[in-house]
Structures are given as C-alpha cells and as structure tokens.
Design a protein around this motif. Structure first.
Motif: not given
Ligand code: ACO
Length: 321
Positions: A26, A29-30, A149, A249, A276
């Motif tokens: 996590i 990648r984000t 997310l 992201n 987000n």
C-alpha cells in the motif's frame, strides 16, 4: 478555512487483517499509511458541519451574513435534503441559499469556481464552500483494489472579496462524460454492467474503478490543468509556493509534478495520513497548510484535481490572509 476528519484511524496493518494486502504494497504503490474512517452509523454531514463552523469562525463573518452554501459531495447522507441544507440548519446560516454539486474529486475546484462568479458580479458577498465526503460508506471492504485507497473527511472555506491581485485569480473546470464508466458508484439504478464488475462485492452500491485507466488519465491532466491556470494568469511555475493536488496516489502526484517541472518540496501532500478523501482532499490539505502556518500573504498556490465523471480542474490562488 476549516477541516474535520473522523477520530477513528484505519492503518495499513488493520487492512492486512481484512484483505490480502500488506503495509509495504500500500505504501509503495499509493503512498498511504493510514486513513480516517467514520463509525458505522455516524453521519457524513457531521464532518461538513464541523469544517463549516471552523471556516465561519476563522473568517469572522457571521453565519447570517452568508448568502450561499455550496457543498460538493459524492456521498450525501440523503438524496434530499441536500447536505448544504443540513449545513445551513446546523451553522445558523439562515439567509443562505443552498445546493449540492457532484463533480467527484474535482468538487472543491468546481465549488470555488462557481463562488468566484457570484462574488465578482457582486450578486453575493459571502459564500460557504464545503467538501464533505464519507468514502468509507461506498467502499467494498472485501476488494483490495479499492478499499486501501479511501478515507473520510471534510474541508470548508468562506469565499468573499479581497483586495485586487489576491484571492482566486484563475480557474479551469472541465469534464469528459464518455469516460464516465471508468469510476462508478451506483445509487438508484444498477445495470448489468455494474453488477458484473462487482461480481464478488458484498455491497453492489459501492465504488468500482478501472484504476490503471484513471492513473494514465490523471498523470496527463494534472500538469495540463495546472499549466492552463498559470498561463491564463501570466504566472510561472517557479512563482508558486505550493501546488496542492488531489490526493489519490503519491505516484500520480510525483509523476504530475515531474511533468510540470515543480520541485518536490513545493508539492503539499497529506495522502500518507488521510488517503483519498475525494473532493475534501484539496480543502483538507489547504486547511492543513494554513493550520501549520506554511502560508503567508502573497503566496501563489495551485489546486489541481481529477475524478469520476470524468471531471478535472485547477485554480490559481494568491493567499490574502
Ligand atoms: N494489496 C496487494 N496487492 C494488490 C492490491 C493491494 N491492496 N491491490 C491490487 N493488488 C495487486 C493486483 O491484484 C495486481 O496483482 P496481479 O499482478 O497478480 O494481477 C497487482 O497488485 C498490480 O495491480 P495494479 O492494478 O496494476 O496496480 P497499480 O500499480 O495500477 O495500482 C491503483 C492500483 C493504486 C488503484 C492505481 O492504479 C491508482 O492509483 N489508480 C488511480 C486511482 C484514482 O486516482 N482514482 C480516483 C478516483 S477517486 C473518485 O473520483 C471518487
């Protein structure tokens, strides 16, 4: 400015216990470490009300002097009454007209763009713009592609006239409905296509997205929209104090910043702690920068966002406080 996030923190390690994921995946990648989540039956509008109260107090404007309330939300507690009417009641802004707008994550930029028109024409004096989102309520908690997310929160601003050369200088909003299928949250209608995409979802009325398509779109549109508002105002990217992007992201943000040619330290991010928060991402980050005393009079800021619709937009602001 004002902002509010729920007390409850959901960390990446908490998510490791819920789906097949890892803190490492996590974060890498984000860029997200944790997010704030409402309790099960806690209303979303409560966040918007608190952010609005803070913004009204901060502005020194009396609630009854507010002429209009615009709320951006993709996650209203009710279809009717609008969240803006609930906020009107709870803040005592008794003379304000009120409506909600849906522009997904671009909602705050749409909101301040509308507010700017009413203020410039002199039709209204003070407008409360609130972005209030409870993304946890439209998340499928069994889908690792999306549940890591999002978070909940709200940000608010009172918009009014300031001295010449300050305030919201230029804005740009846009949309492409032909790409609407890339992110959907059904509400009162569930076509076969939406059911099929959510075959493994427990709750079909939740967010589904084509993550990579949105990613590719976002990395192009963010520099484009930022450059447009800068060019319209004759301001250079070097003149900016910060760019405050939609926090979807960290890889999208880094890539857009690189294409725009702005130094990493001028990119204001809150994604690590909030994830987000859809349209609340930008005003929550702005309120954060303000509360952290990172802003001084004369600073140029660019807000830039994109989201479902698809929608996108940017605004150039010169801080006047
Ligand atoms: N943990 C571990 N593995 C995962 C996770 C997870 N949480 N999620 C996906 N994976 C796996 C996938 O299953 C895939 O595995 P496979 O290779 O075995 O098939 C692998 O990781 C790679 O998956 P990708 O989807 O290619 O991962 P990507 O790097 O594209 O990241 C993400 C996915 C984070 C969704 C990214 O595409 C993204 O951020 N897209 C933009 C989303 C966005 O900005 N949306 C805005 C919407 S907000 C609004 O408007 C409301």
């Amino acid at each position: 400015m004002g902002s509010c996030v729920p007390k409850k923190i959901l960390t990446n390690s908490d998510l490791e216990k819920m789906v097949d994921t890892s803190d490492e995946w996590i974060l890498k990648r984000t860029g997200i470490s944790e997010r704030r989540i409402l309790e099960e039956n806690e209303p979303i509008h409560k966040l918007g009300v608190e952010a609005a109260r803070q913004a009204i107090n901060d502005s020194g404007v009396k609630p009854e002097e507010i002429d209009l309330i615009i709320v951006s939300t993709s996650t209203p507690d009710y279809l009717v009454p609008s969240t803006s009417c609930i906020i009107q009641k709870e803040t005592g802004a008794v003379k304000a007209a009120a409506f909600d707008l849906t522009a997904a994550c671009t909602g705050f930029i749409y909101g301040i763009t509308i507010a700017k028109q009413f203020i410039e024409t002199g039709f209204y004096k003070y407008i409360l713009v609130v972005s209030s989102e409870g993304m946890s309520k439209v998340t499928e908690w069994k889908d690792r592609n999306t549940c890591v997310l999002f978070g909940d929160g709200a940000g608010a601003a009172v918009v009014g006239a300031v001295e010449d050369g300050y305030g919201i200088i230029s804005t740009y909003i846009d949309a492409d409905g032909t790409q609407g299928n890339n992110i959907t949250i059904p509400c009162l209608y569930l076509p076969e296509e939406d059911i099929a995409r959510r075959a493994n979802y427990e709750n079909k009325m939740t967010l589904w997205q084509e993550g990579q398509e949105v990613f590719k779109f976002a990395v192009k549109i963010m520099p484009f929209a930022s450059e447009k508002v800068l060019k319209d105002a004759g301001i250079k990217v070097e003149d900016l104090k910060y760019i405050i992007p939609h926090q979807a992201n960290i890889r999208i943000i880094d890539s857009a910043a690189k294409r725009l040619g702005i130094e990493p330290e001028k990119v204001y991010t809150t994604i690590r702690k909030y994830g987000n928060i859809s349209s609340a991402s930008i005003p929550v980050a702005l309120a954060d920068a303000y509360q952290e005393k990172c802003l001084k009079k004369g600073d140029y800021l660019v807000f830039v966002g994109f989201g479902a619709g698809l929608t996108w937009g940017a605004a150039l602001l010169r801080w006047s406080k």
